[in-house]
Design a protein around this motif. Structure first.
Motif, PDB file in Angstrom:
ATOM      1  N   TYR A  99       0.821  -1.224   0.000  1.00 22.80           N
ATOM      2  CA  TYR A  99       0.000   0.000   0.000  1.00 22.80           C
ATOM      3  C   TYR A  99       0.850   1.267   0.000  1.00 22.80           C
ATOM      4  O   TYR A  99       0.328   2.375  -0.027  1.00 22.80           O
ATOM      5  CB  TYR A  99      -0.919   0.023   1.244  1.00 22.80           C
ATOM      6  CG  TYR A  99      -0.189  -0.336   2.531  1.00 22.80           C
ATOM      7  CD1 TYR A  99       0.706   0.540   3.142  1.00 22.80           C
ATOM      8  CD2 TYR A  99      -0.385  -1.582   3.130  1.00 22.80           C
ATOM      9  CE1 TYR A  99       1.374   0.208   4.299  1.00 22.80           C
ATOM     10  CE2 TYR A  99       0.282  -1.927   4.293  1.00 22.80           C
ATOM     11  CZ  TYR A  99       1.160  -1.020   4.870  1.00 22.80           C
ATOM     12  OH  TYR A  99       1.833  -1.357   6.023  1.00 22.80           O
ATOM     13  N   GLY A 147      10.822   6.334   2.768  1.00 22.21           N
ATOM     14  CA  GLY A 147      11.627   5.147   2.694  1.00 22.21           C
ATOM     15  C   GLY A 147      12.002   4.584   4.062  1.00 22.21           C
ATOM     16  O   GLY A 147      11.299   4.765   5.033  1.00 22.21           O
ATOM     17  N   SER A 246       3.205   2.235  14.324  1.00 24.00           N
ATOM     18  CA  SER A 246       2.414   2.902  13.302  1.00 24.00           C
ATOM     19  C   SER A 246       1.699   1.788  12.521  1.00 24.00           C
ATOM     20  O   SER A 246       2.356   0.887  11.987  1.00 24.00           O
ATOM     21  CB  SER A 246       3.385   3.695  12.419  1.00 24.00           C
ATOM     22  OG  SER A 246       2.801   4.022  11.198  1.00 24.00           O
ATOM     23  N   SER A 248      -1.117   0.502   9.747  1.00 26.38           N
ATOM     24  CA  SER A 248      -2.001   0.800   8.623  1.00 26.38           C
ATOM     25  C   SER A 248      -3.235  -0.086   8.692  1.00 26.38           C
ATOM     26  O   SER A 248      -3.130  -1.287   8.984  1.00 26.38           O
ATOM     27  CB  SER A 248      -1.264   0.561   7.308  1.00 26.38           C
ATOM     28  OG  SER A 248      -0.303   1.578   7.141  1.00 26.38           O
ATOM     29  N   LYS A 278      -4.057   5.873   2.413  1.00 24.69           N
ATOM     30  CA  LYS A 278      -4.247   7.022   1.531  1.00 24.69           C
ATOM     31  C   LYS A 278      -3.646   6.727   0.171  1.00 24.69           C
ATOM     32  O   LYS A 278      -2.827   5.826   0.030  1.00 24.69           O
ATOM     33  CB  LYS A 278      -3.545   8.241   2.127  1.00 24.69           C
ATOM     34  CG  LYS A 278      -3.991   8.592   3.508  1.00 24.69           C
ATOM     35  CD  LYS A 278      -3.165   9.737   4.066  1.00 24.69           C
ATOM     36  CE  LYS A 278      -3.589  10.054   5.478  1.00 24.69           C
ATOM     37  NZ  LYS A 278      -3.176   9.005   6.415  1.00 24.69           N
TER      38      LYS A 278
HETATM   39  C1  LIG Z   1       6.274   5.451   4.771  1.00 25.91           C
HETATM   40  S1  LIG Z   1       6.711   4.459   6.109  1.00 25.91           S
HETATM   41  C2  LIG Z   1       8.334   4.995   6.424  1.00 25.91           C
HETATM   42  C3  LIG Z   1       8.973   4.376   7.615  1.00 25.91           C
HETATM   43  C4  LIG Z   1       9.327   2.912   7.540  1.00 25.91           C
HETATM   44  N1  LIG Z   1       9.992   2.501   6.361  1.00 25.91           N
HETATM   45  C5  LIG Z   1       8.148   1.983   7.830  1.00 25.91           C
HETATM   46  O1  LIG Z   1       7.950   1.056   7.057  1.00 25.91           O
HETATM   47  O2  LIG Z   1       7.455   2.182   8.821  1.00 25.91           O
HETATM   48  C6  LIG Z   1       5.864   5.125   7.524  1.00 25.91           C
HETATM   49  C7  LIG Z   1       4.470   4.661   7.729  1.00 25.91           C
HETATM   50  O3  LIG Z   1       3.689   5.083   6.633  1.00 25.91           O
HETATM   51  C8  LIG Z   1       2.537   4.283   6.618  1.00 25.91           C
HETATM   52  N2  LIG Z   1       2.044   4.224   5.239  1.00 25.91           N
HETATM   53  C9  LIG Z   1       2.630   3.673   4.185  1.00 25.91           C
HETATM   54  N3  LIG Z   1       1.844   3.789   3.097  1.00 25.91           N
HETATM   55  C10 LIG Z   1       0.739   4.437   3.486  1.00 25.91           C
HETATM   56  C11 LIG Z   1      -0.437   4.850   2.823  1.00 25.91           C
HETATM   57  N4  LIG Z   1      -0.661   4.595   1.528  1.00 25.91           N
HETATM   58  N5  LIG Z   1      -1.371   5.504   3.539  1.00 25.91           N
HETATM   59  C12 LIG Z   1      -1.184   5.747   4.852  1.00 25.91           C
HETATM   60  N6  LIG Z   1      -0.093   5.386   5.533  1.00 25.91           N
HETATM   61  C13 LIG Z   1       0.856   4.721   4.863  1.00 25.91           C
HETATM   62  C14 LIG Z   1       2.956   2.918   7.121  1.00 25.91           C
HETATM   63  O4  LIG Z   1       2.000   2.414   8.026  1.00 25.91           O
HETATM   64  C15 LIG Z   1       4.270   3.183   7.819  1.00 25.91           C
HETATM   65  O5  LIG Z   1       4.227   2.768   9.139  1.00 25.91           O
END
Ligand SMILES: C[S@@+](CC[C@H](N)C(=O)[O-])C[C@H]1O[C@@H](n2cnc3c(N)ncnc32)[C@H](O)[C@@H]1O
Length: 443
Positions: A99, A147, A246, A248, A278
Protein backbone atom coordinates in the motif's frame (compact mmCIF):
# COMPACT_ATOMS: atom_id res chain seq x y z
CA UNK A 1 -31.22 34.62 19.41
CA UNK A 2 -29.83 31.17 18.65
CA UNK A 3 -26.27 31.09 17.36
CA UNK A 4 -25.81 30.08 13.75
CA UNK A 5 -23.32 27.55 15.12
CA UNK A 6 -25.83 25.75 17.35
CA UNK A 7 -25.98 22.07 16.39
CA UNK A 8 -28.21 19.32 17.73
CA UNK A 9 -28.05 15.58 18.08
CA UNK A 10 -30.97 13.55 19.41
CA UNK A 11 -31.05 10.08 20.87
CA UNK A 12 -33.78 8.33 22.91
CA UNK A 13 -35.60 11.54 23.85
CA UNK A 14 -32.40 13.37 24.87
CA UNK A 15 -30.92 16.22 22.88
CA UNK A 16 -27.29 17.26 22.86
CA UNK A 17 -26.82 20.95 22.04
CA UNK A 18 -23.37 22.03 21.01
CA UNK A 19 -21.38 24.78 19.35
CA UNK A 20 -20.00 23.75 15.95
CA UNK A 21 -16.68 25.53 16.58
CA UNK A 22 -16.04 24.25 20.12
CA UNK A 23 -18.41 21.46 21.09
CA UNK A 24 -19.02 21.21 24.81
CA UNK A 25 -22.48 19.66 24.75
CA UNK A 26 -25.40 20.49 27.00
CA UNK A 27 -27.90 17.67 27.43
CA UNK A 28 -31.61 18.07 28.11
CA UNK A 29 -34.84 16.28 27.36
CA UNK A 30 -36.38 16.74 23.96
CA UNK A 31 -39.53 18.15 25.62
CA UNK A 32 -37.54 20.76 27.50
CA UNK A 33 -35.81 21.81 24.31
CA UNK A 34 -39.10 22.02 22.40
CA UNK A 35 -40.62 24.14 25.17
CA UNK A 36 -37.67 26.48 25.06
CA UNK A 37 -38.02 26.85 21.31
CA UNK A 38 -41.73 27.53 21.75
CA UNK A 39 -40.89 30.29 24.21
CA UNK A 40 -42.09 28.46 27.32
CA UNK A 41 -38.98 29.13 29.35
CA UNK A 42 -40.43 28.90 32.85
CA UNK A 43 -38.03 27.19 35.17
CA UNK A 44 -35.38 26.79 32.50
CA UNK A 45 -32.94 29.44 33.70
CA UNK A 46 -30.22 26.86 34.17
CA UNK A 47 -30.55 25.71 30.58
CA UNK A 48 -30.67 29.29 29.28
CA UNK A 49 -27.58 30.21 31.28
CA UNK A 50 -25.75 27.15 29.99
CA UNK A 51 -26.65 28.08 26.43
CA UNK A 52 -25.45 31.66 26.93
CA UNK A 53 -22.25 30.53 28.58
CA UNK A 54 -21.43 28.30 25.63
CA UNK A 55 -22.34 31.11 23.24
CA UNK A 56 -25.24 29.12 21.81
CA UNK A 57 -27.59 31.97 22.68
CA UNK A 58 -26.17 35.25 21.41
CA UNK A 59 -27.22 38.90 21.29
CA UNK A 60 -26.56 39.38 17.59
CA UNK A 61 -24.88 37.82 14.53
CA UNK A 62 -21.89 39.99 15.41
CA UNK A 63 -21.19 37.68 18.39
CA UNK A 64 -21.01 34.71 16.01
CA UNK A 65 -18.70 36.61 13.72
CA UNK A 66 -16.36 37.42 16.62
CA UNK A 67 -16.44 33.80 17.73
CA UNK A 68 -15.44 32.60 14.27
CA UNK A 69 -12.66 35.22 14.05
CA UNK A 70 -11.24 34.07 17.37
CA UNK A 71 -11.14 30.41 16.29
CA UNK A 72 -9.65 31.34 12.88
CA UNK A 73 -6.90 33.49 14.42
CA UNK A 74 -6.04 30.78 16.90
CA UNK A 75 -5.88 28.19 14.15
CA UNK A 76 -3.64 30.37 11.99
CA UNK A 77 -1.28 30.81 14.94
CA UNK A 78 -1.08 27.03 15.41
CA UNK A 79 -0.47 26.45 11.70
CA UNK A 80 2.43 28.92 11.66
CA UNK A 81 4.29 26.85 14.22
CA UNK A 82 6.81 24.46 12.57
CA UNK A 83 6.93 21.92 15.36
CA UNK A 84 8.39 19.12 13.22
CA UNK A 85 11.52 18.71 11.15
CA UNK A 86 11.39 15.64 8.90
CA UNK A 87 14.76 14.43 7.70
CA UNK A 88 14.09 11.85 5.00
CA UNK A 89 17.37 10.05 5.12
CA UNK A 90 16.59 7.47 2.41
CA UNK A 91 14.17 7.33 -0.49
CA UNK A 92 14.46 3.58 -0.95
CA UNK A 93 13.14 0.90 1.37
CA UNK A 94 14.15 -2.65 2.24
CA UNK A 95 10.46 -3.66 2.33
CA UNK A 96 7.80 -3.65 -0.33
CA UNK A 97 4.54 -2.90 1.52
CA UNK A 98 1.79 -3.20 -1.04
CA UNK A 99 0.00 0.00 0.00
CA UNK A 100 3.02 2.27 0.30
CA UNK A 101 3.66 4.96 -2.33
CA UNK A 102 7.37 5.19 -1.52
CA UNK A 103 8.68 2.40 -3.81
CA UNK A 104 7.04 4.07 -6.83
CA UNK A 105 8.57 7.43 -5.85
CA UNK A 106 11.97 5.76 -5.46
CA UNK A 107 11.57 4.17 -8.86
CA UNK A 108 10.73 7.50 -10.46
CA UNK A 109 13.34 9.66 -8.75
CA UNK A 110 15.99 7.13 -7.75
CA UNK A 111 16.93 5.61 -4.41
CA UNK A 112 18.64 8.77 -3.22
CA UNK A 113 20.04 9.08 0.28
CA UNK A 114 20.26 12.34 2.19
CA UNK A 115 23.75 13.82 2.36
CA UNK A 116 25.29 14.97 5.61
CA UNK A 117 25.50 18.56 4.32
CA UNK A 118 21.80 18.58 3.48
CA UNK A 119 20.84 17.06 6.82
CA UNK A 120 22.86 19.71 8.70
CA UNK A 121 21.46 22.45 6.46
CA UNK A 122 17.95 21.20 7.28
CA UNK A 123 18.66 21.41 11.00
CA UNK A 124 20.10 24.92 10.57
CA UNK A 125 17.07 26.07 8.59
CA UNK A 126 14.70 24.66 11.18
CA UNK A 127 16.65 26.51 13.87
CA UNK A 128 16.04 29.72 11.89
CA UNK A 129 12.30 28.95 11.82
CA UNK A 130 12.20 28.47 15.58
CA UNK A 131 13.96 31.75 16.30
CA UNK A 132 10.74 33.56 15.26
CA UNK A 133 8.07 31.42 16.85
CA UNK A 134 9.53 29.23 19.60
CA UNK A 135 6.95 28.48 22.28
CA UNK A 136 8.16 26.75 25.42
CA UNK A 137 4.73 25.22 26.05
CA UNK A 138 4.95 23.11 22.88
CA UNK A 139 6.78 19.89 22.10
CA UNK A 140 9.18 19.95 19.12
CA UNK A 141 10.15 16.90 17.06
CA UNK A 142 12.86 15.83 14.66
CA UNK A 143 11.74 12.71 12.78
CA UNK A 144 14.04 10.54 10.69
CA UNK A 145 11.86 9.18 7.93
CA UNK A 146 11.92 7.55 4.51
CA UNK A 147 11.63 5.15 2.69
CA UNK A 148 13.57 3.32 5.31
CA UNK A 149 15.65 5.83 7.28
CA UNK A 150 18.02 3.18 8.64
CA UNK A 151 19.39 2.61 5.13
CA UNK A 152 21.39 5.74 5.93
CA UNK A 153 22.66 5.17 9.46
CA UNK A 154 25.70 7.39 9.01
CA UNK A 155 23.65 10.53 8.48
CA UNK A 156 21.32 9.67 11.37
CA UNK A 157 24.32 9.14 13.65
CA UNK A 158 25.96 12.43 12.72
CA UNK A 159 22.70 14.35 12.80
CA UNK A 160 22.05 13.12 16.34
CA UNK A 161 25.41 14.50 17.41
CA UNK A 162 24.74 17.80 15.64
CA UNK A 163 21.28 18.11 17.20
CA UNK A 164 22.68 17.47 20.67
CA UNK A 165 25.42 20.01 20.19
CA UNK A 166 22.86 22.64 19.12
CA UNK A 167 20.50 21.76 21.92
CA UNK A 168 23.23 21.90 24.57
CA UNK A 169 24.35 25.28 23.22
CA UNK A 170 20.76 26.58 23.55
CA UNK A 171 20.16 26.97 19.79
CA UNK A 172 17.47 24.30 19.71
CA UNK A 173 14.61 23.85 22.19
CA UNK A 174 15.16 22.00 25.45
CA UNK A 175 11.78 20.35 24.78
CA UNK A 176 13.13 18.63 21.65
CA UNK A 177 12.09 15.05 20.91
CA UNK A 178 13.84 12.88 18.36
CA UNK A 179 12.19 9.91 16.68
CA UNK A 180 13.11 7.34 14.05
CA UNK A 181 10.13 6.05 12.01
CA UNK A 182 11.29 2.67 10.79
CA UNK A 183 10.12 -0.81 9.85
CA UNK A 184 12.62 -2.02 12.45
CA UNK A 185 14.35 -4.68 10.35
CA UNK A 186 17.71 -2.87 10.29
CA UNK A 187 17.80 -2.04 14.00
CA UNK A 188 21.05 -3.43 15.42
CA UNK A 189 23.22 -2.98 18.50
CA UNK A 190 24.64 0.26 17.17
CA UNK A 191 21.17 1.75 16.69
CA UNK A 192 20.07 0.58 20.12
CA UNK A 193 23.15 2.22 21.65
CA UNK A 194 22.51 5.45 19.73
CA UNK A 195 18.87 5.53 20.80
CA UNK A 196 19.94 5.16 24.41
CA UNK A 197 22.72 7.71 24.21
CA UNK A 198 20.57 10.38 22.53
CA UNK A 199 17.21 9.39 24.07
CA UNK A 200 15.71 8.69 20.69
CA UNK A 201 12.17 7.34 20.41
CA UNK A 202 11.40 4.70 17.81
CA UNK A 203 8.16 4.27 15.92
CA UNK A 204 7.90 0.90 14.21
CA UNK A 205 5.50 0.06 11.38
CA UNK A 206 3.54 -3.11 12.12
CA UNK A 207 0.02 -3.93 10.94
CA UNK A 208 -1.04 -6.29 13.72
CA UNK A 209 -0.84 -10.05 14.24
CA UNK A 210 1.12 -12.22 11.83
CA UNK A 211 -1.79 -13.37 9.65
CA UNK A 212 -2.87 -9.78 8.91
CA UNK A 213 0.53 -8.11 8.84
CA UNK A 214 2.20 -10.57 6.51
CA UNK A 215 -0.26 -10.24 3.63
CA UNK A 216 0.87 -6.75 2.61
CA UNK A 217 3.88 -5.86 4.75
CA UNK A 218 6.41 -7.98 2.91
CA UNK A 219 10.06 -7.73 1.98
CA UNK A 220 11.50 -7.51 -1.53
CA UNK A 221 11.18 -11.29 -1.95
CA UNK A 222 7.56 -11.28 -0.84
CA UNK A 223 8.28 -12.82 2.58
CA UNK A 224 6.27 -11.81 5.63
CA UNK A 225 7.93 -9.49 8.15
CA UNK A 226 5.99 -10.04 11.37
CA UNK A 227 8.49 -12.26 13.19
CA UNK A 228 11.44 -9.98 12.48
CA UNK A 229 9.57 -6.78 13.39
CA UNK A 230 8.14 -8.16 16.62
CA UNK A 231 11.58 -9.39 17.70
CA UNK A 232 12.90 -5.85 17.21
CA UNK A 233 9.99 -4.26 19.08
CA UNK A 234 10.66 -6.56 22.02
CA UNK A 235 14.36 -5.71 21.93
CA UNK A 236 13.63 -1.97 21.88
CA UNK A 237 11.19 -2.28 24.78
CA UNK A 238 13.63 -4.39 26.81
CA UNK A 239 16.31 -1.80 26.16
CA UNK A 240 14.03 0.86 27.70
CA UNK A 241 13.76 2.78 24.48
CA UNK A 242 10.48 4.65 24.11
CA UNK A 243 8.77 2.56 21.44
CA UNK A 244 5.64 3.28 19.42
CA UNK A 245 3.86 1.59 16.52
CA UNK A 246 2.41 2.90 13.30
CA UNK A 247 -0.42 0.70 12.05
CA UNK A 248 -2.00 0.80 8.62
CA UNK A 249 -5.64 -0.26 8.38
CA UNK A 250 -5.87 -2.65 5.45
CA UNK A 251 -8.64 -4.89 4.08
CA UNK A 252 -6.76 -7.74 5.79
CA UNK A 253 -6.87 -6.39 9.34
CA UNK A 254 -9.94 -4.14 9.30
CA UNK A 255 -12.05 -6.86 10.97
CA UNK A 256 -9.62 -7.21 13.85
CA UNK A 257 -8.56 -3.68 14.71
CA UNK A 258 -11.04 -3.47 17.61
CA UNK A 259 -8.57 -5.69 19.52
CA UNK A 260 -5.42 -3.82 18.54
CA UNK A 261 -4.90 -1.87 21.76
CA UNK A 262 -4.81 -5.20 23.57
CA UNK A 263 -2.38 -6.65 21.01
CA UNK A 264 0.01 -3.68 21.16
CA UNK A 265 -0.21 -3.35 24.96
CA UNK A 266 1.03 -6.92 25.20
CA UNK A 267 4.08 -5.96 23.12
CA UNK A 268 4.93 -3.38 25.79
CA UNK A 269 4.99 -0.28 23.57
CA UNK A 270 4.05 3.18 24.86
CA UNK A 271 1.36 4.05 22.34
CA UNK A 272 0.32 3.37 18.75
CA UNK A 273 -1.49 5.19 15.97
CA UNK A 274 -3.76 3.90 13.21
CA UNK A 275 -3.27 5.08 9.63
CA UNK A 276 -6.22 5.14 7.28
CA UNK A 277 -4.69 4.16 3.95
CA UNK A 278 -4.25 7.02 1.53
CA UNK A 279 -3.40 7.45 -2.10
CA UNK A 280 -3.94 5.53 -5.30
CA UNK A 281 -2.83 2.13 -3.99
CA UNK A 282 -5.89 2.12 -1.73
CA UNK A 283 -7.99 1.99 -4.90
CA UNK A 284 -6.18 -1.16 -5.95
CA UNK A 285 -6.99 -2.75 -2.62
CA UNK A 286 -10.65 -1.78 -2.14
CA UNK A 287 -11.79 -0.36 -5.52
CA UNK A 288 -13.40 3.07 -5.94
CA UNK A 289 -16.82 1.68 -4.97
CA UNK A 290 -15.35 0.20 -1.82
CA UNK A 291 -13.86 3.45 -0.46
CA UNK A 292 -16.78 4.60 1.70
CA UNK A 293 -17.24 1.12 3.16
CA UNK A 294 -13.54 1.01 4.00
CA UNK A 295 -13.66 4.46 5.68
CA UNK A 296 -16.83 3.62 7.62
CA UNK A 297 -15.63 0.24 8.79
CA UNK A 298 -12.21 1.61 9.71
CA UNK A 299 -13.81 4.51 11.62
CA UNK A 300 -16.07 2.21 13.61
CA UNK A 301 -13.12 -0.10 14.30
CA UNK A 302 -10.88 2.70 15.59
CA UNK A 303 -13.67 3.97 17.86
CA UNK A 304 -14.57 0.52 19.17
CA UNK A 305 -10.90 -0.22 19.84
CA UNK A 306 -10.69 2.94 21.97
CA UNK A 307 -13.82 1.92 23.89
CA UNK A 308 -12.32 -1.46 24.69
CA UNK A 309 -8.78 -0.38 25.57
CA UNK A 310 -7.76 -0.50 29.21
CA UNK A 311 -5.39 2.48 29.00
CA UNK A 312 -7.10 5.72 27.88
CA UNK A 313 -5.26 7.47 25.06
CA UNK A 314 -3.25 4.40 24.07
CA UNK A 315 -4.30 4.83 20.43
CA UNK A 316 -3.26 8.17 19.00
CA UNK A 317 -5.97 8.98 16.39
CA UNK A 318 -8.68 8.84 19.01
CA UNK A 319 -6.55 10.34 21.73
CA UNK A 320 -5.85 13.58 19.90
CA UNK A 321 -9.52 14.15 18.99
CA UNK A 322 -10.64 13.30 22.51
CA UNK A 323 -8.07 15.76 23.91
CA UNK A 324 -9.34 18.60 21.69
CA UNK A 325 -12.95 17.82 22.65
CA UNK A 326 -12.15 17.68 26.37
CA UNK A 327 -10.30 20.99 26.26
CA UNK A 328 -13.11 22.60 24.16
CA UNK A 329 -10.55 23.35 21.52
CA UNK A 330 -10.85 23.42 17.75
CA UNK A 331 -8.88 20.40 16.51
CA UNK A 332 -6.38 21.98 14.09
CA UNK A 333 -5.21 19.45 11.49
CA UNK A 334 -4.89 15.70 10.84
CA UNK A 335 -1.67 16.28 8.98
CA UNK A 336 1.18 18.64 9.71
CA UNK A 337 1.74 19.61 6.06
CA UNK A 338 -0.17 22.89 6.47
CA UNK A 339 2.84 24.72 7.87
CA UNK A 340 3.73 22.63 10.92
CA UNK A 341 6.55 20.69 9.33
CA UNK A 342 9.68 21.32 7.35
CA UNK A 343 10.48 18.26 5.23
CA UNK A 344 13.93 17.71 3.77
CA UNK A 345 13.64 15.12 1.00
CA UNK A 346 16.53 12.69 0.36
CA UNK A 347 17.68 14.78 -2.61
CA UNK A 348 17.87 17.91 -0.43
CA UNK A 349 14.68 19.42 -1.85
CA UNK A 350 12.31 20.95 0.67
CA UNK A 351 8.65 19.98 0.72
CA UNK A 352 5.73 20.37 3.08
CA UNK A 353 4.73 16.68 2.79
CA UNK A 354 6.95 13.57 2.86
CA UNK A 355 4.84 11.74 0.25
CA UNK A 356 4.69 14.69 -2.12
CA UNK A 357 7.68 16.24 -3.81
CA UNK A 358 6.57 19.84 -3.94
CA UNK A 359 9.97 21.25 -5.04
CA UNK A 360 10.13 24.26 -2.76
CA UNK A 361 13.84 24.66 -3.36
CA UNK A 362 17.05 23.01 -2.29
CA UNK A 363 17.76 23.20 1.44
CA UNK A 364 21.22 24.67 0.83
CA UNK A 365 19.97 27.25 -1.65
CA UNK A 366 16.72 28.69 -0.31
CA UNK A 367 18.40 31.06 2.14
CA UNK A 368 17.80 31.50 5.84
CA UNK A 369 14.67 33.62 5.45
CA UNK A 370 12.76 30.72 3.89
CA UNK A 371 9.74 29.79 6.00
CA UNK A 372 7.68 26.69 5.29
CA UNK A 373 4.43 28.25 6.55
CA UNK A 374 4.71 31.14 4.06
CA UNK A 375 4.99 28.94 0.99
CA UNK A 376 2.21 29.39 -1.61
CA UNK A 377 1.43 25.66 -1.68
CA UNK A 378 0.94 25.65 2.10
CA UNK A 379 -1.36 28.69 1.88
CA UNK A 380 -3.25 27.04 -0.96
CA UNK A 381 -3.66 23.71 0.85
CA UNK A 382 -5.00 25.54 3.92
CA UNK A 383 -8.06 26.46 1.87
CA UNK A 384 -9.19 22.86 2.20
CA UNK A 385 -9.29 22.97 6.01
CA UNK A 386 -12.69 22.29 7.60
CA UNK A 387 -12.95 25.73 9.18
CA UNK A 388 -13.55 27.20 5.71
CA UNK A 389 -16.29 24.72 4.79
CA UNK A 390 -19.63 23.51 6.06
CA UNK A 391 -19.63 20.45 8.29
CA UNK A 392 -21.12 19.94 11.71
CA UNK A 393 -18.14 17.90 12.90
CA UNK A 394 -15.59 20.47 11.81
CA UNK A 395 -14.29 21.09 15.34
CA UNK A 396 -12.94 17.54 15.52
CA UNK A 397 -12.05 17.13 11.85
CA UNK A 398 -8.50 17.93 10.85
CA UNK A 399 -9.27 17.94 7.12
CA UNK A 400 -7.23 14.89 6.21
CA UNK A 401 -4.58 14.66 3.55
CA UNK A 402 -4.15 16.93 0.52
CA UNK A 403 -1.77 14.47 -1.15
CA UNK A 404 -4.39 11.72 -0.94
CA UNK A 405 -7.18 13.98 -2.23
CA UNK A 406 -4.98 14.78 -5.19
CA UNK A 407 -4.28 11.10 -5.80
CA UNK A 408 -7.89 9.98 -5.47
CA UNK A 409 -9.77 12.98 -6.86
CA UNK A 410 -7.17 14.86 -8.87
CA UNK A 411 -7.52 17.93 -6.64
CA UNK A 412 -5.50 18.63 -3.48
CA UNK A 413 -8.35 20.83 -2.23
CA UNK A 414 -11.05 18.14 -2.56
CA UNK A 415 -12.61 16.77 0.62
CA UNK A 416 -10.77 13.81 2.14
CA UNK A 417 -13.68 11.42 2.72
CA UNK A 418 -11.75 9.33 5.23
CA UNK A 419 -11.30 12.34 7.48
CA UNK A 420 -14.90 13.53 6.96
CA UNK A 421 -16.44 10.15 7.76
CA UNK A 422 -14.15 9.47 10.71
CA UNK A 423 -14.76 12.85 12.32
CA UNK A 424 -18.54 12.55 11.99
CA UNK A 425 -18.43 9.17 13.71
CA UNK A 426 -15.99 10.42 16.34
CA UNK A 427 -18.07 13.47 17.19
CA UNK A 428 -21.13 11.31 17.86
CA UNK A 429 -19.01 8.98 19.97
CA UNK A 430 -17.53 11.83 22.01
CA UNK A 431 -20.91 13.47 22.59
CA UNK A 432 -22.74 10.36 23.69
CA UNK A 433 -19.91 8.95 25.77
CA UNK A 434 -19.86 12.31 27.60
CA UNK A 435 -23.61 11.90 28.23
CA UNK A 436 -23.10 8.39 29.56
CA UNK A 437 -20.34 9.59 31.86
CA UNK A 438 -22.39 12.51 33.23
CA UNK A 439 -25.35 10.20 33.80
CA UNK A 440 -23.28 7.66 35.68
CA UNK A 441 -21.71 10.44 37.81
CA UNK A 442 -25.21 11.64 38.76
CA UNK A 443 -26.48 8.13 39.58
C1 LIG B 1 6.27 5.45 4.77
S1 LIG B 1 6.71 4.46 6.11
C2 LIG B 1 8.33 4.99 6.42
C3 LIG B 1 8.97 4.38 7.62
C4 LIG B 1 9.33 2.91 7.54
N1 LIG B 1 9.99 2.50 6.36
C5 LIG B 1 8.15 1.98 7.83
O1 LIG B 1 7.95 1.06 7.06
O2 LIG B 1 7.46 2.18 8.82
C6 LIG B 1 5.86 5.12 7.52
C7 LIG B 1 4.47 4.66 7.73
O3 LIG B 1 3.69 5.08 6.63
C8 LIG B 1 2.54 4.28 6.62
N2 LIG B 1 2.04 4.22 5.24
C9 LIG B 1 2.63 3.67 4.18
N3 LIG B 1 1.84 3.79 3.10
C10 LIG B 1 0.74 4.44 3.49
C11 LIG B 1 -0.44 4.85 2.82
N4 LIG B 1 -0.66 4.60 1.53
N5 LIG B 1 -1.37 5.50 3.54
C12 LIG B 1 -1.18 5.75 4.85
N6 LIG B 1 -0.09 5.39 5.53
C13 LIG B 1 0.86 4.72 4.86
C14 LIG B 1 2.96 2.92 7.12
O4 LIG B 1 2.00 2.41 8.03
C15 LIG B 1 4.27 3.18 7.82
O5 LIG B 1 4.23 2.77 9.14
Amino acid sequence: MLSQYLRIRERDGIVALFHELHPDPIFCSLDKWRNLLAGITDGDEVLINDLKQRRLLVDSPENDRQEFEMVAINLERKLNQPVILYLMTAQGCNLNCKYCPVPAIAKKYGETILSMEDAFAGIDLWEEHLKDVYDSSLQYFVIFYGGEPLLNKEVIKNSLGYLKMKKDAGFLPANLNVMIATNGILVDDEIIALCKEYEVMVSVGLDGPKSSNDVLKVDGSGNGTFDRIVAIIRLLVQSNIRTFASVSITPFNIDQITEYSKFFMELGIEKFGFNFLKGRLLLELVGRDGLDDYYEQASRGVIENARRQSKPGFEYQMEKKQAAFDSKDFFPVDCTCYGNQLVVQPDGQISNCPFSKTWLGHVREVGKDFRIFNQPIVKKWRERLPIHHSGEAKAVCGGGCAWSSNELKGDPLAVDDSSRIFSEEVLNELIWSRYKKLKSEKA
